[in-house]
Design a protein around this motif. Structure first.
Motif, PDB file in Angstrom:
ATOM      1  N   CYS A  15       0.810  -1.216   0.000  1.00  0.00           N
ATOM      2  CA  CYS A  15       0.000   0.000   0.000  1.00  0.00           C
ATOM      3  C   CYS A  15       0.846   1.270   0.000  1.00  0.00           C
ATOM      4  O   CYS A  15       0.286   2.379  -0.001  1.00  0.00           O
ATOM      5  CB  CYS A  15      -0.922   0.009   1.209  1.00  0.00           C
ATOM      6  SG  CYS A  15      -2.090  -1.365   1.264  1.00  0.00           S
ATOM      7  N   SER A  39     -10.512   4.684   0.498  1.00  0.00           N
ATOM      8  CA  SER A  39      -9.082   4.382   0.350  1.00  0.00           C
ATOM      9  C   SER A  39      -8.295   4.733   1.615  1.00  0.00           C
ATOM     10  O   SER A  39      -7.213   5.326   1.551  1.00  0.00           O
ATOM     11  CB  SER A  39      -8.495   5.146  -0.848  1.00  0.00           C
ATOM     12  OG  SER A  39      -9.169   4.803  -2.034  1.00  0.00           O
ATOM     13  N   GLU A  74      -5.649  -0.270   5.061  1.00  0.00           N
ATOM     14  CA  GLU A  74      -4.792  -1.279   4.420  1.00  0.00           C
ATOM     15  C   GLU A  74      -5.413  -2.668   4.476  1.00  0.00           C
ATOM     16  O   GLU A  74      -5.079  -3.544   3.671  1.00  0.00           O
ATOM     17  CB  GLU A  74      -3.434  -1.320   5.114  1.00  0.00           C
ATOM     18  CG  GLU A  74      -2.495  -0.175   4.783  1.00  0.00           C
ATOM     19  CD  GLU A  74      -2.741   1.068   5.640  1.00  0.00           C
ATOM     20  OE1 GLU A  74      -2.083   2.090   5.397  1.00  0.00           O
ATOM     21  OE2 GLU A  74      -3.589   1.003   6.563  1.00  0.00           O
ATOM     22  N   PHE A  75      -6.312  -2.866   5.424  1.00  0.00           N
ATOM     23  CA  PHE A  75      -6.860  -4.206   5.658  1.00  0.00           C
ATOM     24  C   PHE A  75      -8.314  -4.113   6.074  1.00  0.00           C
ATOM     25  O   PHE A  75      -8.719  -3.201   6.801  1.00  0.00           O
ATOM     26  CB  PHE A  75      -6.049  -4.902   6.759  1.00  0.00           C
ATOM     27  CG  PHE A  75      -6.595  -6.230   7.192  1.00  0.00           C
ATOM     28  CD1 PHE A  75      -6.578  -7.326   6.328  1.00  0.00           C
ATOM     29  CD2 PHE A  75      -7.137  -6.400   8.455  1.00  0.00           C
ATOM     30  CE1 PHE A  75      -7.092  -8.554   6.722  1.00  0.00           C
ATOM     31  CE2 PHE A  75      -7.636  -7.620   8.862  1.00  0.00           C
ATOM     32  CZ  PHE A  75      -7.615  -8.696   7.987  1.00  0.00           C
ATOM     33  N   ALA A  76      -9.119  -5.055   5.584  1.00  0.00           N
ATOM     34  CA  ALA A  76     -10.510  -5.179   6.009  1.00  0.00           C
ATOM     35  C   ALA A  76     -10.818  -6.645   6.238  1.00  0.00           C
ATOM     36  O   ALA A  76     -10.240  -7.529   5.589  1.00  0.00           O
ATOM     37  CB  ALA A  76     -11.462  -4.587   4.970  1.00  0.00           C
ATOM     38  N   TYR A  94     -14.231  -2.698  -1.080  1.00  0.00           N
ATOM     39  CA  TYR A  94     -13.189  -2.465  -2.086  1.00  0.00           C
ATOM     40  C   TYR A  94     -12.838  -0.979  -2.144  1.00  0.00           C
ATOM     41  O   TYR A  94     -11.655  -0.608  -2.232  1.00  0.00           O
ATOM     42  CB  TYR A  94     -13.683  -2.947  -3.447  1.00  0.00           C
ATOM     43  CG  TYR A  94     -12.665  -2.815  -4.554  1.00  0.00           C
ATOM     44  CD1 TYR A  94     -11.712  -3.805  -4.775  1.00  0.00           C
ATOM     45  CD2 TYR A  94     -12.656  -1.697  -5.391  1.00  0.00           C
ATOM     46  CE1 TYR A  94     -10.774  -3.686  -5.798  1.00  0.00           C
ATOM     47  CE2 TYR A  94     -11.740  -1.566  -6.405  1.00  0.00           C
ATOM     48  CZ  TYR A  94     -10.793  -2.563  -6.606  1.00  0.00           C
ATOM     49  OH  TYR A  94      -9.867  -2.434  -7.605  1.00  0.00           O
ATOM     50  N   LEU A  98     -10.643   0.213   0.838  1.00  0.00           N
ATOM     51  CA  LEU A  98      -9.259  -0.255   0.881  1.00  0.00           C
ATOM     52  C   LEU A  98      -8.348   0.633   0.035  1.00  0.00           C
ATOM     53  O   LEU A  98      -8.731   1.104  -1.042  1.00  0.00           O
ATOM     54  CB  LEU A  98      -9.171  -1.690   0.361  1.00  0.00           C
ATOM     55  CG  LEU A  98      -9.731  -2.778   1.273  1.00  0.00           C
ATOM     56  CD1 LEU A  98      -9.802  -4.104   0.521  1.00  0.00           C
ATOM     57  CD2 LEU A  98      -8.887  -2.925   2.534  1.00  0.00           C
ATOM     58  N   GLY A 128      -4.443  -2.911  -0.789  1.00  0.00           N
ATOM     59  CA  GLY A 128      -5.022  -3.417   0.448  1.00  0.00           C
ATOM     60  C   GLY A 128      -5.642  -4.792   0.267  1.00  0.00           C
ATOM     61  O   GLY A 128      -5.851  -5.269  -0.848  1.00  0.00           O
ATOM     62  N   LEU A 152      -8.557  -7.848   1.697  1.00  0.00           N
ATOM     63  CA  LEU A 152      -9.764  -8.236   2.422  1.00  0.00           C
ATOM     64  C   LEU A 152      -9.656  -9.702   2.824  1.00  0.00           C
ATOM     65  O   LEU A 152      -9.375 -10.560   1.988  1.00  0.00           O
ATOM     66  CB  LEU A 152     -11.005  -8.052   1.528  1.00  0.00           C
ATOM     67  CG  LEU A 152     -12.309  -8.683   2.037  1.00  0.00           C
ATOM     68  CD1 LEU A 152     -12.794  -7.988   3.299  1.00  0.00           C
ATOM     69  CD2 LEU A 152     -13.376  -8.650   0.943  1.00  0.00           C
TER      70      LEU A 152
END
Length: 292
Positions: A150, A213, A216-218, A238, A241, A245, A247
């Motif tokens: 990222c 945006s 970095e992480f979901a 989406y 992120l 990034g 998911l």
């Protein structure tokens, strides 16, 4: 049934139900896959799972209307019971609750060999104990790899969990150095997470504004099968992120052998809470269409 027609009915449980077109492709033609009961929480009445004639996606139809979906989750719903506790190990905190008077059903049952054998009290075997306790179903992301992907600076990386319940996974992320946020539609569970000190919004991604945006992480552990419009939710995640990034998510696998063997008694049908039943092919197709 025309795509723009909605037929409302009253279920024996009192839930208001609506017939819908396929949530993935919009097709109005379905066949009945199975009729089953709520084996987990005992909401009265039967529910129907249908299969789309075009894309073969299986989903509950009719389903509860949006305004009464909260009524499908009783107060003792299991994932909303276990509270975050202050312990030296996030895995250890997941095996107990701070309230010793809580119902037994709210306390996860450890395998017999972890209840009988005193592994965590034997010098040198503590790490083995927690290794056996961890089922690897909710792994942590690799921070430095995501930082590079990222192109993030030295500040703490940001993580968002959708359906964070009481905050157990947020706790693990935070202890690993992440700046965490959560979204949880259940009021009681969200209150428990907030009480533990986490930044949690009670609602959905539509009602809980997040900056695009910015993560970095979901993560979405066993969530997508519960949401009315998984395409919309995946698209929202989406957009939240950062480029590069990642998911992480989990869902029941309706493409495995179990539905064919257990039929209406397959536990993961779980109506009226599970609205969708994905196969590896259908979820991969949907992810691709959402930009992943």
């Amino acid at each position: 049934m025309p795509d723009d027609q909605t037929l409302l009915t009253r279920h024996p449980s009192g839930l208001r139900m609506e017939r819908i077109a396929c949530p993935l492709c919009g097709c109005a033609y379905m066949t009945v896959e199975v009729t089953t009961d709520d084996l987990l929480c005992g909401i009265p009445g039967s529910f129907t799972i249908e299969r789309c004639a075009r894309c073969k996606h299986r989903f509950m139809n009719p389903r509860p209307t949006l305004d009464c979906m909260g009524d499908c989750y009783p107060k003792d719903y299991g994932p909303h019971q276990t509270a975050v506790t202050n312990t030296s190990s996030p895995t250890e905190s997941a095996e107990s609750t701070p309230d010793s008077s809580a119902p037994a059903s709210t306390k996860p049952v450890r395998p017999w060999y972890l209840r009988v054998l005193p592994l965590r009290h034997i010098p040198g075997l503590r790490s083995l104990y927690f290794g056996l306790l961890n089922d690897r179903s909710q792994p942590l992301p690799e921070k430095e790899q995501l930082r590079a992907q990222c192109q993030s600076g030295p500040a703490p990386l940001k993580a968002l969990e959708l359906g964070c319940a009481t905050g157990l996974y947020l706790q693990r992320l935070q202890e690993d150095g992440w700046k965490v946020s959560g979204v949880e539609p259940g009021e009681a569970a969200a209150s428990m997470a907030k009480a533990a000190g986490f930044n949690v919004c009670c609602g959905t991604l539509d009602s809980c504004a997040q900056e695009a945006s910015s993560f970095e992480f979901a993560a979405a552990w066993m969530v997508l099968e519960h949401v009315p419009d998984p395409r919309h939710v995946l698209t929202q995640l989406y957009q939240l992120l950062k480029p590069g990034g990642v998911l992480f998510f989990s869902i029941p696998n309706a493409g495995c052998w179990e539905p064919g063997v257990f039929k209406s008694r397959w536990y993961a049908w779980e109506p009226p809470r599970h609205l969708h039943h994905f196969t590896p092919a259908s979820i991969c197709q949907l992810l691709s269409e959402c930009g992943y």
